[in-house]
Write a protein that holds these residues in place. Structure first.
Motif, short mmCIF file in Angstrom:
data_model
loop_
_atom_site.label_atom_id
_atom_site.label_comp_id
_atom_site.label_asym_id
_atom_site.label_seq_id
_atom_site.Cartn_x
_atom_site.Cartn_y
_atom_site.Cartn_z
N ARG A 89 0.86 -1.18 0.00
CA ARG A 89 0.00 0.00 0.00
C ARG A 89 0.89 1.23 0.00
O ARG A 89 1.83 1.33 0.81
N MET A 90 0.62 2.15 -0.91
CA MET A 90 1.35 3.42 -0.96
C MET A 90 0.36 4.53 -0.63
O MET A 90 -0.73 4.60 -1.23
N GLY A 91 0.69 5.37 0.34
CA GLY A 91 -0.26 6.38 0.77
C GLY A 91 0.38 7.73 1.03
O GLY A 91 1.59 7.85 1.24
N PHE A 92 -0.46 8.75 1.01
CA PHE A 92 -0.06 10.12 1.31
C PHE A 92 -1.01 10.66 2.38
O PHE A 92 -2.22 10.77 2.15
N ASP A 93 -0.48 10.99 3.56
CA ASP A 93 -1.27 11.58 4.64
C ASP A 93 -0.80 13.01 4.85
O ASP A 93 0.41 13.29 4.81
N PHE A 94 -1.75 13.91 5.09
CA PHE A 94 -1.40 15.33 5.22
C PHE A 94 -2.08 15.92 6.43
O PHE A 94 -3.28 15.73 6.65
N GLY A 95 -1.32 16.65 7.25
CA GLY A 95 -1.85 17.30 8.43
C GLY A 95 -2.39 18.69 8.08
O GLY A 95 -1.62 19.61 7.83
N LEU A 96 -3.72 18.82 8.06
CA LEU A 96 -4.33 20.13 7.84
C LEU A 96 -4.15 21.03 9.05
O LEU A 96 -4.06 22.25 8.94
N SER A 97 -4.11 20.42 10.23
CA SER A 97 -3.80 21.11 11.47
C SER A 97 -3.18 20.07 12.40
O SER A 97 -3.06 18.89 12.04
N ASN A 98 -2.83 20.49 13.62
CA ASN A 98 -2.26 19.52 14.55
C ASN A 98 -3.26 18.47 14.99
O ASN A 98 -2.88 17.42 15.51
N ASP A 99 -4.55 18.76 14.79
CA ASP A 99 -5.60 17.84 15.23
C ASP A 99 -6.42 17.26 14.09
O ASP A 99 -7.40 16.54 14.34
N LEU A 100 -6.08 17.55 12.85
CA LEU A 100 -6.86 17.08 11.70
C LEU A 100 -5.93 16.60 10.59
O LEU A 100 -5.08 17.34 10.10
N THR A 101 -6.11 15.32 10.20
CA THR A 101 -5.30 14.71 9.15
C THR A 101 -6.22 14.08 8.11
O THR A 101 -7.24 13.48 8.45
N ILE A 102 -5.85 14.20 6.85
CA ILE A 102 -6.53 13.48 5.77
C ILE A 102 -5.53 12.58 5.07
O ILE A 102 -4.31 12.83 5.12
N GLY A 103 -6.01 11.51 4.45
CA GLY A 103 -5.09 10.59 3.80
C GLY A 103 -5.72 9.89 2.61
O GLY A 103 -6.94 9.75 2.52
N PHE A 104 -4.85 9.43 1.71
CA PHE A 104 -5.27 8.73 0.50
C PHE A 104 -4.23 7.66 0.20
O PHE A 104 -3.04 7.86 0.38
#
Length: 289
Positions: A89-104
């Motif tokens: 599995r290859m993924g990219f996770d990004f922190g929009l803030s210190n308390d909110l993360t999105i990933g694909f």
């Protein structure tokens, strides 16, 4: 086989070649918490092994992550104990803030794409709140062709969803534990299965030296596949810290590497020697100005 080995070695070099830079980035992740009452470092990654951990990415941080799983070890020397086969599995996770993360991410197993949103509701404090509370919601869709050309799969057939609440605590500098009540919903199932699956995830980390920690990732599935077929996914690994980089080696009885897959489709049994060797790599980039 040699090509796969060369590819694996190349990935290891890529992810371990810039230890100093990675160390600076990880320090930056904790910079906002220094001098505060917040507890950090319960786990050294936003994932335990397969499942989410209570840890979050910092604001503006991008985590490029590769999860690699070989074939069953019990296949023996003929398949080099599973190294002739591989899924990832290859993924990219990004922190929009210190308390909110999105990933694909995208998994080779079933050619599946997945995405998630992860939000920290409560942050454990040294003097005050005793636990961290994190909510995760995600979806996935597999894209392989229907095995029956007369019965094409619709978009709805291919999708699945999950929701999870992570309750975790760092008890001391050596030991952290979390529980993760999870609901998984699948649209396409066999008649003997259930669309809605309930499970309890258990994640633990115990530091055994300054740079080495033992991690365990387990899901107790309450319903779903008949027990004669389905098994509970169990992964056991070792985190090795080299500067700021954490390289994880593990064994697991699950082939899938997203929640829908490893919770509802694990059929291998540890008692029968049906487990696989794998490793996880992550590289964090700072996108903040």
């Amino acid at each position: 086989m040699m090509q796969k080995i060369y590819t694996t070695i190349g990935l290891m070099i890529l992810f371990t070649g810039s230890v100093i830079a990675q160390d600076n980035l990880l320090k930056e992740l904790e910079k906002d918490q220094k001098g505060s009452n917040k507890v950090t470092g319960a786990f050294k990654s936003s994932r335990v092994i397969n499942g989410h951990s209570m840890e979050m990415l910092g604001a503006g941080m991008l985590d490029f992550r590769i999860l690699h799983r070989f074939g069953p070890v019990k296949q023996g020397i003929g398949d080099l104990f599973g190294l002739d086969q591989a899924s990832m599995r290859m993924g990219f996770d990004f922190g929009l803030s210190n308390d909110l993360t999105i990933g694909f991410g995208r998994t080779t197993f079933k050619k599946e794409y997945d995405a998630f949103v992860k939000y920290r509701l409560i942050h454990q404090e040294q003097a005050g709140t005793p636990v961290s509370l994190v909510a995760v919601a995600g979806t996935s869709i597999f894209t392989y062709k229907s095995p029956d050309p007369l019965k094409p799969l619709t978009f709805n057939d291919r999708t699945g969803y999950y929701a999870q609440l992570i309750i975790g605590r760092k008890f001391n500098e050596a030991f952290s534990l979390q529980l993760s009540p999870t609901l998984v919903y699948r649209n396409m199932i066999d008649p003997a299965d259930k669309k809605t699956i309930y499970a309890l995830g258990i994640g633990a980390r115990h530091k055994i030296s300054k740079r080495v920690a033992l991690v365990v990732d387990y899901s107790l599935v309450a319903n779903g596949l008949p027990m004669s077929v389905g098994t509970n996914p169990l992964s056991i690994g070792v985190d090795i810290e080299t500067g700021g980089h954490v390289f994880q080696l593990h064994f697991s009885n699950s082939t899938g590497m997203n929640e829908r897959s490893f919770i509802t489709e694990t059929t291998n049994s540890w008692s029968k020697g049906e487990f696989q060797f794998g490793f996880n790599l992550s590289r964090i980039f700072s996108l903040k100005k």
